[in-house]
Design an enzyme around this catalytic site. Structure first.
Site, short mmCIF file in Angstrom:
data_model
loop_
_atom_site.label_atom_id
_atom_site.label_comp_id
_atom_site.label_asym_id
_atom_site.label_seq_id
_atom_site.Cartn_x
_atom_site.Cartn_y
_atom_site.Cartn_z
N GLU A 82 0.82 -1.22 0.00
CA GLU A 82 0.00 0.00 0.00
C GLU A 82 0.85 1.26 0.00
OE1 GLU A 82 -3.34 0.00 2.69
OE2 GLU A 82 -3.48 2.18 2.64
N LYS A 260 -7.89 -0.77 11.15
CA LYS A 260 -7.24 -1.16 9.88
C LYS A 260 -5.99 -0.31 9.68
CE LYS A 260 -6.57 -1.24 5.20
NZ LYS A 260 -5.68 -0.40 4.41
N ASP A 276 3.53 -14.50 11.42
CA ASP A 276 2.20 -14.91 10.97
C ASP A 276 1.25 -13.71 11.05
OD1 ASP A 276 -0.37 -15.95 10.76
OD2 ASP A 276 0.10 -17.78 11.86
N HIS A 374 -1.86 10.51 0.02
CA HIS A 374 -2.05 9.18 -0.53
C HIS A 374 -2.00 9.21 -2.05
CE1 HIS A 374 -3.38 5.03 -0.07
NE2 HIS A 374 -4.14 5.23 -1.13
C1 MEV Z 1 -6.08 3.47 4.88
O1 MEV Z 1 -5.36 2.31 4.49
C2 MEV Z 1 -6.13 3.59 6.40
C3 MEV Z 1 -7.00 4.72 6.95
O2 MEV Z 1 -8.33 4.60 6.42
C4 MEV Z 1 -7.03 4.59 8.44
C5 MEV Z 1 -8.00 5.52 9.13
O3 MEV Z 1 -9.02 5.90 8.55
O4 MEV Z 1 -7.74 5.80 10.33
C6 MEV Z 1 -6.50 6.07 6.51
#
Ligand code: MEV
Length: 423
Positions: A82, A260, A276, A374
């Site tokens: 990513e 995430k 793992d 991003h």
């Molecule tokens: C993207 O991979 C992760 C985010 O969505 C985490 C978040 O929203 O805190 C930017």
């Protein structure tokens, strides 16, 4: 020797081979260790790791900079597909440096194995029977792994409980195992399988499952950092982060995305060290739901000086012995780059990376938004997708980012334009 090494100015501007040289020097990698990274996993090594091998699936490996963890400068190898994850982790670590970086703690490397006895006529009586034979059971399990016991690990306790299920009561016996520097799945599964027949005898039941629990709530890693308001954009950013964090504490839809983001960092280090990823992910998400409601794994508060205190607590079941960590050449080099001496230390670093990653995401989300950073990194992917040659990728992605027009169509136009100029 490692003083100040994680602060490398202009690191991102170097070509990959110069970056590797710089890391090799700072982490004191031998020529052989450098070649492990350069060559990667070989097909014959892969063939010994998993079944039916036909090739090797590669993922980019980068280094997150700026980390100070428990007073030590640490270079963080991260394996991820990513864009922007490694840059964001480095940025989060930079914002924590002003107040000294991350401090960590842990519960130690304790895992649980479960043995499920079913059809037990008197489950509460059987529970007591098991607990009365605790010493015998611990000894029998530990005989299976004298090496682990020699290093101070092994079964430390046995718990037993009666769980009501839709098929009636079940007696669940749990082995509490100190896994030292191993992730421990193999060790604890062997122990659980060894004890199963004796558990059947003692309980008059039938044992089906005998397997590790990935809800590693006795293997928690914690990290804390203070992010100074002045280093992160001021009081409004502080308030925004507190608002974002408050939502993630109560709303599972936001908590899932918040976590995430934490796992973007944590998983990348878990993968880079040959550990793992699924075990750590399962543990993190199960732990996030332990109170009966899924919630965020981090907390953010404002201290008396108006700065943010960020904390994380999550299970991190990783090892330095056994598994791919000692087999995969790149994982071996990455462990050397991290300079870790124990699995426990690695787990605490992973928690710190999770916190840095989460903080950087929140800061961007409540200020300029996530897409700016991003998308400019994503622009490189778009340029490649559009068919840009290696020498044009950087130029085209920089142009698209500056124009704020990041799309395959625009990349194709630029390839045509710049390609024509070259000819
Ligand atoms: C993207 O991979 C992760 C985010 O969505 C985490 C978040 O929203 O805190 C930017």
């Amino acid at each position: 020797m490692r003083l100040g090494i994680s602060r490398i100015s202009g690191f991102y501007k170097l070509p990959p081979n110069a970056r590797l040289e710089s890391i090799a020097e700072k982490a004191e990698l031998s020529r052989e260790e450098v070649s492990w990274i350069e060559q990667g996993l070989e097909i014959n090594q892969a063939n010994m790791m998993v079944e039916n091998v036909i090739g090797i699936f590669q993922v980019p490996l980068g280094i997150a900079t700026n980390f100070v963890i428990d007073g030590r400068e640490v270079l963080i190898p991260m394996a991820t597909e990513e864009p922007s994850v490694i840059a964001a982790a480095s940025n989060g670590a930079k914002m924590a440096r002003g107040a000294g970086g991350f401090s960590t703690s842990s519960t130690g490397p304790i895992m649980r194995a479960q043995i499920q006895a079913t059809g037990v006529p008197d489950p509460f009586g059987a529970r007591q029977e098991i607990l009365q034979h605790k010493d015998e059971l611990i000894e029998a399990a530990n005989e299976k792994d004298p090496m682990l016991v020699k290093f101070g690990g092994g079964v430390k306790d046995i718990e037993a409980s009666v769980i009501e299920s839709r098929l009636g009561p079940m007696l669940i016996v749990q082995l509490i195992v100190d896994c030292r520097d191993a992730m421990g799945a193999n060790a604890v599964n062997t122990m659980a399988e060894t004890l199963a027949p004796r558990i059947e005898e003692l309980s008059n039941g039938k044992v089906y499952l005998r397997i590790i629990s990935n809800l590693a709530d006795k293997r928690l890693a914690r990290a804390k950092a203070i992010f100074k308001a002045n280093d992160i954009g001021g009081a409004d950013v502080v308030n925004g982060i507190l608002q974002a964090a408050a939502l993630a504490e109560v709303d599972p839809y936001r908590a899932a995305t918040h976590n995430k983001g934490i796992m973007n960092g944590a998983t990348a280090v878990v993968l880079a060290t040959g550990n793992d990823t699924r075990a750590v992910e399962a543990g993190a998400h199960a732990y996030a739901a332990v109170g009966g409601k899924y919630r965020s794994l981090t907390r953010y508060e404002k201290n008396g000086n108006g700065n943010i205190v960020g904390t994380i607590e999550m299970p991190v079941a990783v090892g330095l012995v056994g598994g791919a960590t000692r087999v995969h050449p790149v994982a071996k080099a990455n462990v050397k780059i991290l300079g870790v001496k124990s699995a426990d230390e690695l787990s605490r670093i992973i928690a710190a990376v999770g916190l840095a990653q989460n903080f950087a995401a929140l800061r961007a989300l409540v200020s300029e938004g996530i897409q700016k950073g991003h998308m400019s990194l994503h622009a490189k992917n778009i340029a490649v997708q559009a068919g840009a040659s290696c020498d044009l990728v950087d130029i085209i992605s920089a142009r698209m980012a500056a124009e704020r027009r990041i799309s395959v169509d625009r990349a194709v136009e630029l390839i045509r334009e710049l390609g024509d100029k070259k000819n």
